[in-house]
Write a protein that holds these residues in place. Structure first.
Motif, mmCIF file in Angstrom:
data_model
loop_
_atom_site.group_PDB
_atom_site.id
_atom_site.type_symbol
_atom_site.label_atom_id
_atom_site.label_comp_id
_atom_site.label_asym_id
_atom_site.label_seq_id
_atom_site.Cartn_x
_atom_site.Cartn_y
_atom_site.Cartn_z
ATOM 1 N N LEU A 48 0.849 -1.197 0.000
ATOM 2 C CA LEU A 48 0.000 0.000 0.000
ATOM 3 C C LEU A 48 0.882 1.243 0.000
ATOM 4 O O LEU A 48 1.826 1.339 0.776
ATOM 5 N N THR A 49 0.563 2.180 -0.845
ATOM 6 C CA THR A 49 1.258 3.464 -0.895
ATOM 7 C C THR A 49 0.208 4.567 -0.883
ATOM 8 O O THR A 49 -0.759 4.515 -1.630
ATOM 9 N N ALA A 50 0.403 5.548 -0.018
ATOM 10 C CA ALA A 50 -0.532 6.672 0.070
ATOM 11 C C ALA A 50 0.281 7.958 0.172
ATOM 12 O O ALA A 50 1.402 7.964 0.681
ATOM 13 N N GLY A 51 -0.296 9.040 -0.298
ATOM 14 C CA GLY A 51 0.396 10.310 -0.211
ATOM 15 C C GLY A 51 -0.557 11.475 -0.394
ATOM 16 O O GLY A 51 -1.670 11.316 -0.892
ATOM 17 N N ALA A 52 -0.084 12.628 0.030
ATOM 18 C CA ALA A 52 -0.861 13.853 -0.113
ATOM 19 C C ALA A 52 0.108 15.011 -0.273
ATOM 20 O O ALA A 52 1.217 14.985 0.259
ATOM 21 N N GLY A 53 -0.314 16.001 -1.011
ATOM 22 C CA GLY A 53 0.513 17.176 -1.203
ATOM 23 C C GLY A 53 -0.335 18.394 -1.495
ATOM 24 O O GLY A 53 -1.474 18.271 -1.939
ATOM 25 N N ALA A 54 0.225 19.552 -1.215
ATOM 26 C CA ALA A 54 -0.474 20.807 -1.495
ATOM 27 C C ALA A 54 0.549 21.890 -1.786
ATOM 28 O O ALA A 54 1.659 21.857 -1.248
ATOM 29 N N ALA A 55 0.184 22.823 -2.634
ATOM 30 C CA ALA A 55 1.043 23.953 -2.959
ATOM 31 C C ALA A 55 0.185 25.195 -3.146
ATOM 32 O O ALA A 55 -0.930 25.115 -3.651
ATOM 33 N N VAL A 56 0.718 26.324 -2.706
ATOM 34 C CA VAL A 56 0.022 27.605 -2.836
ATOM 35 C C VAL A 56 0.987 28.594 -3.482
ATOM 36 O O VAL A 56 2.139 28.700 -3.081
ATOM 37 N N SER A 57 0.515 29.291 -4.497
ATOM 38 C CA SER A 57 1.306 30.316 -5.164
ATOM 39 C C SER A 57 0.367 31.453 -5.556
ATOM 40 O O SER A 57 -0.851 31.304 -5.472
ATOM 41 N N PRO A 58 0.917 32.555 -6.014
ATOM 42 C CA PRO A 58 0.039 33.646 -6.462
ATOM 43 C C PRO A 58 -0.878 33.239 -7.617
ATOM 44 O O PRO A 58 -1.920 33.836 -7.814
ATOM 45 N N GLU A 59 -0.503 32.206 -8.378
ATOM 46 C CA GLU A 59 -1.336 31.756 -9.491
ATOM 47 C C GLU A 59 -2.493 30.875 -9.035
ATOM 48 O O GLU A 59 -3.420 30.641 -9.795
ATOM 49 N N GLY A 60 -2.427 30.318 -7.813
ATOM 50 C CA GLY A 60 -3.523 29.475 -7.352
ATOM 51 C C GLY A 60 -3.071 28.413 -6.366
ATOM 52 O O GLY A 60 -1.971 28.457 -5.836
ATOM 53 N N VAL A 61 -3.952 27.461 -6.139
ATOM 54 C CA VAL A 61 -3.717 26.391 -5.169
ATOM 55 C C VAL A 61 -3.789 25.061 -5.909
ATOM 56 O O VAL A 61 -4.652 24.852 -6.758
ATOM 57 N N ALA A 62 -2.880 24.149 -5.562
ATOM 58 C CA ALA A 62 -2.896 22.807 -6.136
ATOM 59 C C ALA A 62 -2.852 21.799 -5.001
ATOM 60 O O ALA A 62 -2.171 22.014 -3.995
ATOM 61 N N ALA A 63 -3.590 20.706 -5.139
ATOM 62 C CA ALA A 63 -3.600 19.667 -4.110
ATOM 63 C C ALA A 63 -3.651 18.298 -4.781
ATOM 64 O O ALA A 63 -4.171 18.145 -5.887
ATOM 65 N N ASP A 64 -3.091 17.298 -4.096
ATOM 66 C CA ASP A 64 -3.053 15.943 -4.626
ATOM 67 C C ASP A 64 -3.173 14.960 -3.471
ATOM 68 O O ASP A 64 -2.539 15.128 -2.439
ATOM 69 N N VAL A 65 -4.011 13.955 -3.657
ATOM 70 C CA VAL A 65 -4.132 12.848 -2.710
ATOM 71 C C VAL A 65 -4.193 11.572 -3.529
ATOM 72 O O VAL A 65 -4.905 11.512 -4.530
#
Length: 72
Positions: A48-65
Motif C-alpha cells: 500500500l502506498t498513500a500520499g498527499a501534497g499541497a502547494a500555494v502560489s500567487p497563481e492558485g492552489v494545487a492539491a493531490d491525494v
C-alpha cells in the motif's frame, strides 16, 4: 514515387508566437509554498502506498491525494 502530403513550414519570432498564443498576461511571482507527505507499507504480497501534497502560489492552489495498492 512519394505520395505523402507535403506541408509548408515557416519560422516565426517569439513576439509573433506570443501574438498567436495569446501572449503573456499579468506579473508572475516566484513566491510559493508547499508540503507533501507519503507512506509506503508492505505486508507479505500486499503493498500500500498513500500520499498527499499541497502547494500555494500567487497563481492558485494545487492539491493531490493518492492511494495505490498492489498484490504481488
Amino acid at each position: 514515387m512519394n505520395l505523402a502530403p507535403q506541408v509548408e513550414t515557416a519560422e516565426i519570432s517569439d513576439a509573433e508566437l506570443d501574438g498567436v498564443s495569446g501572449g503573456q498576461a499579468g506579473v508572475h511571482a516566484a513566491a510559493a509554498a508547499g508540503a507533501a507527505a507519503g507512506l509506503h507499507v508492505e505486508a507479505g504480497p500486499l503493498c500500500l502506498t498513500a500520499g498527499a501534497g499541497a502547494a500555494v502560489s500567487p497563481e492558485g492552489v494545487a492539491a493531490d491525494v493518492h492511494l495505490h495498492a498492489s498484490l504481488y
